[in-house]
Design a protein around this motif. Structure first.
Motif, PDB file in Angstrom:
ATOM      1  N   SER B  94     -50.063  56.646 -31.374  1.00  0.00           N
ATOM      2  CA  SER B  94     -49.208  55.879 -32.280  1.00  0.00           C
ATOM      3  C   SER B  94     -47.737  56.180 -32.031  1.00  0.00           C
ATOM      4  O   SER B  94     -46.882  55.293 -32.083  1.00  0.00           O
ATOM      5  CB  SER B  94     -49.536  56.183 -33.741  1.00  0.00           C
ATOM      6  OG  SER B  94     -50.867  55.860 -34.001  1.00  0.00           O
ATOM      7  N   CYS B  95     -47.444  57.447 -31.765  1.00  0.00           N
ATOM      8  CA  CYS B  95     -46.060  57.825 -31.492  1.00  0.00           C
ATOM      9  C   CYS B  95     -45.643  57.367 -30.104  1.00  0.00           C
ATOM     10  O   CYS B  95     -44.525  56.890 -29.911  1.00  0.00           O
ATOM     11  CB  CYS B  95     -45.883  59.333 -31.645  1.00  0.00           C
ATOM     12  SG  CYS B  95     -45.905  59.869 -33.363  1.00  0.00           S
ATOM     13  N   ALA B  96     -46.557  57.512 -29.130  1.00  0.00           N
ATOM     14  CA  ALA B  96     -46.230  57.116 -27.756  1.00  0.00           C
ATOM     15  C   ALA B  96     -45.895  55.631 -27.702  1.00  0.00           C
ATOM     16  O   ALA B  96     -44.987  55.216 -26.973  1.00  0.00           O
ATOM     17  CB  ALA B  96     -47.401  57.435 -26.830  1.00  0.00           C
ATOM     18  N   LEU B  97     -46.608  54.813 -28.489  1.00  0.00           N
ATOM     19  CA  LEU B  97     -46.347  53.374 -28.496  1.00  0.00           C
ATOM     20  C   LEU B  97     -44.947  53.065 -28.999  1.00  0.00           C
ATOM     21  O   LEU B  97     -44.371  52.041 -28.669  1.00  0.00           O
ATOM     22  CB  LEU B  97     -47.367  52.654 -29.395  1.00  0.00           C
ATOM     23  CG  LEU B  97     -48.791  52.528 -28.859  1.00  0.00           C
ATOM     24  CD1 LEU B  97     -49.715  51.998 -29.934  1.00  0.00           C
ATOM     25  CD2 LEU B  97     -48.841  51.639 -27.635  1.00  0.00           C
ATOM     26  N   ARG B  98     -44.409  53.945 -29.801  1.00  0.00           N
ATOM     27  CA  ARG B  98     -43.090  53.706 -30.381  1.00  0.00           C
ATOM     28  C   ARG B  98     -42.009  54.587 -29.764  1.00  0.00           C
ATOM     29  O   ARG B  98     -40.971  54.836 -30.381  1.00  0.00           O
ATOM     30  CB  ARG B  98     -43.144  53.905 -31.893  1.00  0.00           C
ATOM     31  CG  ARG B  98     -43.817  52.741 -32.598  1.00  0.00           C
ATOM     32  CD  ARG B  98     -43.952  53.005 -34.081  1.00  0.00           C
ATOM     33  NE  ARG B  98     -44.341  51.784 -34.781  1.00  0.00           N
ATOM     34  CZ  ARG B  98     -43.567  51.131 -35.631  1.00  0.00           C
ATOM     35  NH1 ARG B  98     -42.353  51.560 -35.896  1.00  0.00           N
ATOM     36  NH2 ARG B  98     -44.008  50.051 -36.239  1.00  0.00           N
ATOM     37  N   GLY B  99     -42.292  55.089 -28.568  1.00  0.00           N
ATOM     38  CA  GLY B  99     -41.215  55.732 -27.817  1.00  0.00           C
ATOM     39  C   GLY B  99     -41.137  57.244 -27.888  1.00  0.00           C
ATOM     40  O   GLY B  99     -40.080  57.823 -27.656  1.00  0.00           O
ATOM     41  N   ALA B 100     -42.255  57.901 -28.196  1.00  0.00           N
ATOM     42  CA  ALA B 100     -42.220  59.353 -28.328  1.00  0.00           C
ATOM     43  C   ALA B 100     -41.905  60.054 -27.009  1.00  0.00           C
ATOM     44  O   ALA B 100     -41.211  61.061 -26.985  1.00  0.00           O
ATOM     45  CB  ALA B 100     -43.545  59.874 -28.873  1.00  0.00           C
ATOM     46  N   GLU B 101     -42.435  59.514 -25.914  1.00  0.00           N
ATOM     47  CA  GLU B 101     -42.213  60.169 -24.619  1.00  0.00           C
ATOM     48  C   GLU B 101     -40.713  60.211 -24.305  1.00  0.00           C
ATOM     49  O   GLU B 101     -40.205  61.201 -23.794  1.00  0.00           O
ATOM     50  CB  GLU B 101     -42.942  59.410 -23.506  1.00  0.00           C
ATOM     51  CG  GLU B 101     -44.418  59.195 -23.778  1.00  0.00           C
ATOM     52  CD  GLU B 101     -45.304  60.204 -23.076  1.00  0.00           C
ATOM     53  OE1 GLU B 101     -44.764  61.105 -22.428  1.00  0.00           O
ATOM     54  OE2 GLU B 101     -46.534  60.083 -23.200  1.00  0.00           O
ATOM     55  N   GLU B 102     -40.039  59.104 -24.620  1.00  0.00           N
ATOM     56  CA  GLU B 102     -38.603  59.030 -24.353  1.00  0.00           C
ATOM     57  C   GLU B 102     -37.848  60.014 -25.251  1.00  0.00           C
ATOM     58  O   GLU B 102     -36.889  60.665 -24.813  1.00  0.00           O
ATOM     59  CB  GLU B 102     -38.092  57.605 -24.577  1.00  0.00           C
ATOM     60  CG  GLU B 102     -38.588  56.580 -23.559  1.00  0.00           C
ATOM     61  CD  GLU B 102     -40.028  56.103 -23.779  1.00  0.00           C
ATOM     62  OE1 GLU B 102     -40.638  56.495 -24.806  1.00  0.00           O
ATOM     63  OE2 GLU B 102     -40.549  55.360 -22.950  1.00  0.00           O
ATOM     64  N   VAL B 103     -38.309  60.116 -26.498  1.00  0.00           N
ATOM     65  CA  VAL B 103     -37.666  61.069 -27.413  1.00  0.00           C
ATOM     66  C   VAL B 103     -37.830  62.484 -26.890  1.00  0.00           C
ATOM     67  O   VAL B 103     -36.875  63.266 -26.845  1.00  0.00           O
ATOM     68  CB  VAL B 103     -38.265  60.937 -28.841  1.00  0.00           C
ATOM     69  CG1 VAL B 103     -37.827  62.098 -29.724  1.00  0.00           C
ATOM     70  CG2 VAL B 103     -37.869  59.618 -29.472  1.00  0.00           C
ATOM     71  N   LEU B 104     -39.047  62.806 -26.456  1.00  0.00           N
ATOM     72  CA  LEU B 104     -39.307  64.154 -25.937  1.00  0.00           C
ATOM     73  C   LEU B 104     -38.421  64.427 -24.726  1.00  0.00           C
ATOM     74  O   LEU B 104     -37.802  65.499 -24.609  1.00  0.00           O
ATOM     75  CB  LEU B 104     -40.789  64.297 -25.568  1.00  0.00           C
ATOM     76  CG  LEU B 104     -41.212  65.637 -24.964  1.00  0.00           C
ATOM     77  CD1 LEU B 104     -40.969  66.777 -25.942  1.00  0.00           C
ATOM     78  CD2 LEU B 104     -42.687  65.627 -24.566  1.00  0.00           C
ATOM     79  N   GLU B 105     -38.345  63.424 -23.848  1.00  0.00           N
ATOM     80  CA  GLU B 105     -37.549  63.603 -22.634  1.00  0.00           C
ATOM     81  C   GLU B 105     -36.085  63.859 -22.980  1.00  0.00           C
ATOM     82  O   GLU B 105     -35.440  64.764 -22.450  1.00  0.00           O
ATOM     83  CB  GLU B 105     -37.687  62.348 -21.781  1.00  0.00           C
ATOM     84  CG  GLU B 105     -37.328  62.561 -20.332  1.00  0.00           C
ATOM     85  CD  GLU B 105     -37.458  61.265 -19.533  1.00  0.00           C
ATOM     86  OE1 GLU B 105     -38.448  60.522 -19.747  1.00  0.00           O
ATOM     87  OE2 GLU B 105     -36.559  60.980 -18.734  1.00  0.00           O
ATOM     88  N   LYS B 106     -35.590  63.065 -23.917  1.00  0.00           N
ATOM     89  CA  LYS B 106     -34.178  63.212 -24.272  1.00  0.00           C
ATOM     90  C   LYS B 106     -33.913  64.553 -24.951  1.00  0.00           C
ATOM     91  O   LYS B 106     -32.876  65.183 -24.730  1.00  0.00           O
ATOM     92  CB  LYS B 106     -33.740  62.049 -25.167  1.00  0.00           C
ATOM     93  CG  LYS B 106     -32.237  61.989 -25.312  1.00  0.00           C
ATOM     94  CD  LYS B 106     -31.730  60.680 -25.859  1.00  0.00           C
ATOM     95  CE  LYS B 106     -30.228  60.776 -26.083  1.00  0.00           C
ATOM     96  NZ  LYS B 106     -29.699  59.698 -26.900  1.00  0.00           N
TER      97      LYS B 106
END
Lengths: 453, 179
Positions: B94-106
């Protein structure tokens, strides 16, 4: 059908809904008083059995039947374990119950313990719910102070202690025997069954393991009766003697690509489309839906064309999914690549496999690595057959593992390949048009130690 | 070969020992207190040092191997001390669909760490988490009991600053202790 009136979530929007005075003002702790005053444990078991209440944790096992498996004439002690290790991706209904209405949960535990003659209840809560931990502990303390817990609860000669036990971020602890092992202080390796926990559970004593939402339903069944409970949901299929029906209210979680993510209470049997469009406000950003997970990621996928599937215990199975699971719907919009979705799913299970059974430990981690390779543009068409083989051969259903984690890992693979195979083939043909075999072996096993869980 | 000297003072303080002993009546076996005891040590020291294992084992009448077995199963416990703030960025569906990976990366970029690592000053540990049960607030970050809801990339700077000041407070002992 008359407009449905929420029951389990009736109080959650009230100010200070987590405190005892607010709960009691709305009729709280009347059901336990009635039970202690008027009913024998067997009568409570029979009542819950007659209501057709099925476990809300995922498997949907009839709750009253589970309670009735406890041996008679056993010297005891009996234990109750409450499964609050809600870790299925997409699921948060128990968190809302525990944070916003912990006393409702505690009343359910009390009735459950009275019915099963348990005098000690362990509430196994996942570590990631600190607010739920604090609120439940506060609620338990309030109950002790009032004499609702401890020796001689409500002055009726019944004694019960509830202890909180915090997990340590492991998905497998949601499996009931894994939970028991973890409670006992060991690694959470699920046990081979039989013996089932009802015969030999926590500390080798008869034990019932129930989900939070299941127990939260119990006070309402006592207060409002079996007929009320059975007035909601989907009756048993008369042509299928193994279908016990799906009755009562259910908390549906909606998340992912949806306008209004949240937890919505509805009678069992609402369709996925209704849930998305009527309650969730539709797919976000005005996009079209592509697929939805019907009940936590381990249940598989419903393609958009299948969204009219009823989300009762039997419904998702008819569409090729594993089951209703936790009724947590995750919506995927048209922009989502199924390769990304499946990689995320496989990565989760590879991370959470407990490592006890080889097919699951190896199957989940290799499927993750295959998906990673496909995602990197080095996939081959035959990888899809390999994934299919893994999907078909891990889990309880093919009989190769002890618990159902591997079935949950296999189902998204099987559903994605069945319902979206063309997309995988396209992706592979596009990114690796010559079908080169990657001379490099798939990268070696990552060193364990990244991340918390 | 380096010589390892035995620590002169025990890892478990008398308070911790008392708190662990207070749990004995709750469970029919002492082994069941393994997780609560490990949590107690971890909450105080931000890791479970090897030296704590025999001490816990002695209290619980187990062999150190039994404690170690349980400890290592749960990736939650670490042998190396983590930061004052432990932040988890959810990466499940659910989080990955809403951009969690990008948040983690940043966040990794911003704090100069890899997932699972601790910042150079020892203040913040940043990890990925599997489903934190905050899917209605995806993408979500959980840090020392504080939930950051529906995090957008634009908020990452602000959140990192908040984590830093939280860690600062913890380090100076001015923060309200949790649990």
């Amino acid at each position: 059908m008359a407009e449905f009136e929420p029951v389990l979530t009736a109080n959650i929007h009230k100010p200070d809904s987590h405190t005892l005075p607010v709960y009691e003002a709305s009729g709280g702790y009347q059901a336990i008083r009635k039970v202690l005053g008027e009913m024998s444990p067997v009568q409570v078991v029979d009542l819950v059995k007659a209501s057709g209440l099925r476990g809300r944790g995922g498997a949907g096992f009839p709750c009253g039947l589970k309670w009735s498996f406890l041996p008679q004439n056993h010297p005891g002690p009996f234990y109750m374990c409450i499964n609050a290790d809600e870790s299925e991706p997409g699921t948060f209904n128990n968190r809302i119950l525990m944070e916003q209405d912990p006393h409702q949960v505690i009343e359910g535990i009390m009735i459950g313990c009275y019915a099963t003659k348990a005098t000690t209840a362990y509430l196994y809560l996942r570590y990631e719910y600190p607010t739920a931990y604090r609120r439940l502990q506060q609620a338990i303390d309030e109950c002790y102070a009032k004499g609702y817990l401890g020796d001689n609860c409500f002055g009726k000669g019944f004694s019960l202690n509830i202890y909180m036990h915090r997990g340590a971020a492991a998905y497998i602890c949601g499996e009931e025997t894994g939970l028991i092992e973890s409670l006992e202080g060991k690694r959470a390796w699920p046990r081979i069954k039989p013996p089932f926990p009802a015969i030999e559970g926590a500390f080798k004593k008869p034990t019932v393991v129930n989900n939070i939402e299941t127990l939260a339903c119990v006070p309402h069944i006592v207060n409002r009766g079996v007929d009320w409970f059975k007035s909601m949901g989907i009756p048993a299929d008369p042509n299928n003697p193994r279908d016990p029906g799906s009755y009562g209210p259910k908390l549906y979680c909606i998340s992912g690509h949806i306008e209004k993510p949240g937890c919505y209470e509805m009678p069992l049997g609402v369709t996925c489309r209704e849930l998305v469009e009527r309650y969730g406000g539709g797919v976000w950003k005005g996009r079209k839906g592509k697929a939805a997970i019907p009940g936590g990621i381990s249940m598989g996928l419903l393609a958009e064309s299948e969204w009219d599937t009823k989300l009762d215990f039997a419904g998702p199975g008819k569409a090729g999914c594993l089951g209703l699971g936790t009724a947590a719907v995750v919506v995927l919009d048209e922009t989502v690549s199924m390769v990304d979705f499946l990689h995320n799913s496989c990565r989760f299970f590879a991370h959470e496999s407990c490592g006890q059974c080889t097919p699951c430990r190896e199957g989940t981690s290799w499927s993750e690595r295959i998906l990673y390779r496909i995602k990197q543009g080095k996939g081959r068409l035959k990888d899809l057959d390999l994934l299919q083989t893994i999907g078909d051969s891990i889990g309880i259903m093919p009989g190769t593992t002890i618990c159902g984690l591997a079935d949950g890992a296999a189902w998204p693979i099987k559903n994605a390949l069945k319902k979206f195979r063309g997309e995988f083939e396209d992706y592979i043909k596009r990114t690796n048009p010559n079908g080169w075999a990657n001379a490099q072996p798939v990268e070696a096993l990552e060193v364990i130690g990244l991340g918390a869980h | 070969m380096t010589t390892v000297t035995a620590p002169t003072t025990p890892v478990l303080t008398p308070d911790m020992v008392a708190a662990i002993q207070a749990l004995f009546p709750r469970y029919p076996t002492r082994q069941a207190i393994t997780l609560p005891a490990l949590h107690m040590v971890n909450a105080k020291l931000r890791h479970v040092p090897m030296a704590a294992i025999p001490e816990i084992a002695k209290l619980l009448e187990l062999s150190p191997a039994q404690i170690y077995d349980t400890l290592t199963f749960y990736g939650f416990f670490k042998h190396e001390q983590g930061g004052y703030v432990r932040a988890w960025v959810c990466r499940s569906i659910s989080c990955a669909l809403r951009g969690a990976e990008e948040v983690l990366e940043k966040m990794c970029d911003k704090l100069h760490v890899h997932p699972g690592g601790t910042t150079e000053d020892g203040k913040i540990t940043l990890e990925f988490g599997e489903c934190l049960g905050l899917c209605d607030f995806a993408p979500a970050v959980l840090a020392n009991e504080q939930v950051y809801k529906s995090v957008s990339l634009d908020q990452v700077d602000e959140i990192c600053a908040m984590l830093k000041s939280q860690a600062e407070q913890q380090a100076n002992g001015t923060a309200i202790p949790t649990l």
